[in-house]
Design a protein around this motif. Structure first.
Motif, mmCIF file in Angstrom:
data_model
loop_
_atom_site.group_PDB
_atom_site.id
_atom_site.type_symbol
_atom_site.label_atom_id
_atom_site.label_comp_id
_atom_site.label_asym_id
_atom_site.label_seq_id
_atom_site.Cartn_x
_atom_site.Cartn_y
_atom_site.Cartn_z
ATOM 1 N N SER A 1 70.791 -26.077 -55.334
ATOM 2 C CA SER A 1 69.730 -26.661 -55.918
ATOM 3 C C SER A 1 68.975 -25.602 -56.981
ATOM 4 O O SER A 1 68.746 -26.083 -58.163
ATOM 5 C CB SER A 1 68.400 -26.702 -55.025
ATOM 6 O OG SER A 1 67.251 -27.041 -55.620
ATOM 7 N N LYS A 2 69.407 -24.423 -56.830
ATOM 8 C CA LYS A 2 68.958 -23.585 -57.796
ATOM 9 C C LYS A 2 69.953 -23.351 -58.927
ATOM 10 O O LYS A 2 69.731 -23.114 -60.187
ATOM 11 C CB LYS A 2 69.245 -21.966 -56.896
ATOM 12 C CG LYS A 2 68.663 -20.840 -57.862
ATOM 13 C CD LYS A 2 68.837 -19.576 -57.095
ATOM 14 C CE LYS A 2 68.249 -18.417 -57.887
ATOM 15 N NZ LYS A 2 68.466 -17.109 -57.291
ATOM 16 N N LEU A 3 71.133 -23.720 -58.492
ATOM 17 C CA LEU A 3 72.383 -23.676 -59.615
ATOM 18 C C LEU A 3 72.169 -24.858 -60.586
ATOM 19 O O LEU A 3 72.028 -24.675 -61.796
ATOM 20 C CB LEU A 3 73.918 -24.031 -59.029
ATOM 21 C CG LEU A 3 74.888 -23.769 -59.994
ATOM 22 C CD1 LEU A 3 74.979 -22.727 -60.785
ATOM 23 C CD2 LEU A 3 76.029 -24.367 -59.138
ATOM 24 N N THR A 4 71.703 -26.215 -59.958
ATOM 25 C CA THR A 4 71.551 -27.272 -60.712
ATOM 26 C C THR A 4 70.184 -27.061 -61.679
ATOM 27 O O THR A 4 70.186 -27.343 -62.859
ATOM 28 C CB THR A 4 71.248 -28.391 -60.000
ATOM 29 O OG1 THR A 4 70.240 -28.344 -59.042
ATOM 30 C CG2 THR A 4 72.562 -29.042 -59.378
ATOM 31 N N LEU A 5 69.091 -26.134 -61.218
ATOM 32 C CA LEU A 5 68.005 -25.942 -62.019
ATOM 33 C C LEU A 5 68.304 -25.087 -63.094
ATOM 34 O O LEU A 5 67.738 -25.135 -64.381
ATOM 35 C CB LEU A 5 67.001 -25.158 -61.229
ATOM 36 C CG LEU A 5 65.503 -25.106 -61.631
ATOM 37 C CD1 LEU A 5 64.897 -26.412 -62.223
ATOM 38 C CD2 LEU A 5 64.835 -24.436 -60.596
ATOM 39 N N GLU A 6 69.401 -24.185 -62.786
ATOM 40 C CA GLU A 6 69.573 -23.093 -63.813
ATOM 41 C C GLU A 6 70.418 -23.649 -64.980
ATOM 42 O O GLU A 6 70.198 -23.629 -66.129
ATOM 43 C CB GLU A 6 70.355 -22.188 -63.272
ATOM 44 C CG GLU A 6 71.029 -21.034 -64.302
ATOM 45 C CD GLU A 6 71.693 -19.864 -63.669
ATOM 46 O OE1 GLU A 6 72.643 -19.273 -64.397
ATOM 47 O OE2 GLU A 6 71.482 -19.404 -62.320
ATOM 48 N N ILE A 7 71.264 -24.733 -64.634
ATOM 49 C CA ILE A 7 72.005 -25.628 -65.467
ATOM 50 C C ILE A 7 71.128 -26.263 -66.323
ATOM 51 O O ILE A 7 71.314 -26.516 -67.802
ATOM 52 C CB ILE A 7 73.280 -26.126 -64.858
ATOM 53 C CG1 ILE A 7 74.168 -25.346 -64.285
ATOM 54 C CG2 ILE A 7 73.698 -27.540 -65.999
ATOM 55 C CD1 ILE A 7 75.307 -26.346 -63.463
ATOM 56 N N GLU A 8 69.994 -26.906 -65.750
ATOM 57 C CA GLU A 8 69.189 -27.807 -66.546
ATOM 58 C C GLU A 8 68.471 -26.886 -67.544
ATOM 59 O O GLU A 8 68.024 -27.368 -68.775
ATOM 60 C CB GLU A 8 68.102 -28.305 -65.445
ATOM 61 C CG GLU A 8 67.133 -29.212 -66.321
ATOM 62 C CD GLU A 8 66.346 -29.838 -65.040
ATOM 63 O OE1 GLU A 8 65.068 -30.245 -65.474
ATOM 64 O OE2 GLU A 8 66.858 -30.166 -64.085
ATOM 65 N N ARG A 9 68.042 -25.846 -67.324
ATOM 66 C CA ARG A 9 67.220 -24.999 -68.064
ATOM 67 C C ARG A 9 68.226 -24.397 -69.357
ATOM 68 O O ARG A 9 67.805 -24.324 -70.437
ATOM 69 C CB ARG A 9 66.874 -23.744 -67.482
ATOM 70 C CG ARG A 9 65.782 -24.006 -66.543
ATOM 71 C CD ARG A 9 65.352 -22.634 -65.800
ATOM 72 N NE ARG A 9 64.252 -23.060 -64.701
ATOM 73 C CZ ARG A 9 63.959 -22.440 -63.625
ATOM 74 N NH1 ARG A 9 64.666 -21.407 -63.522
ATOM 75 N NH2 ARG A 9 62.936 -22.846 -62.861
ATOM 76 N N MET A 10 69.452 -24.121 -68.873
ATOM 77 C CA MET A 10 70.351 -23.382 -70.017
ATOM 78 C C MET A 10 70.721 -24.829 -70.866
ATOM 79 O O MET A 10 70.746 -24.647 -71.890
ATOM 80 C CB MET A 10 71.513 -23.254 -69.299
ATOM 81 C CG MET A 10 71.580 -22.010 -68.825
ATOM 82 S SD MET A 10 70.945 -20.474 -69.881
ATOM 83 C CE MET A 10 72.756 -20.278 -70.635
#
Length: 117
Positions: free
Chosen positions: A18-27
């Protein structure tokens, strides 16, 4: 004495995903903001030079042209990304690498268009 063979932290895998998908979304949001200016540069360069050269310019210089537009209209958003843990260098490097990878298919389209027309 009780020994458990069960993996502890099963939920931690879900949390890290979940943290990885959130990071990808922000980038991804930063990438889209920069690339909309870079794509405008690409369209203008299509008028001036060949499609192959325009794609090459997009891959190499497009991000920097996009950053000029981003700095003009969205400069205050750097503070948001900094508060989320992203440095300016990481944001720019990631956007440039994505644009460099995107320019490869754009260069290939020039060869395809040359065959068709």
């Amino acid at each position: 004495m009780f020994i458990s063979f069960r993996r502890s932290g099963g939920m931690s895998i879900l949390k890290s995903f979940s943290k990885l998908t959130l990071e990808i979304e922000r980038m991804w949001q930063f990438y889209l903001d920069v690339t909309k200016f870079a794509l405008a540069f690409y369209v203008v360069s299509l008028i001036i030079v060949s499609p192959f050269m325009a794609a090459l310019l997009f891959g190499i210089l497009g991000t920097f042209i996009g950053l000029i537009g981003y700095n003009q209209f969205h400069k205050n958003e750097y503070y948001t990304y900094y508060n989320l843990g992203y440095t300016k260098r990481k944001l720019i490097t990631t956007a440039w690498l994505f644009n460099l990878l995107l320019s490869v298919p754009l260069m290939g389209m020039d060869g395809l268009l040359g065959i068709l027309f």
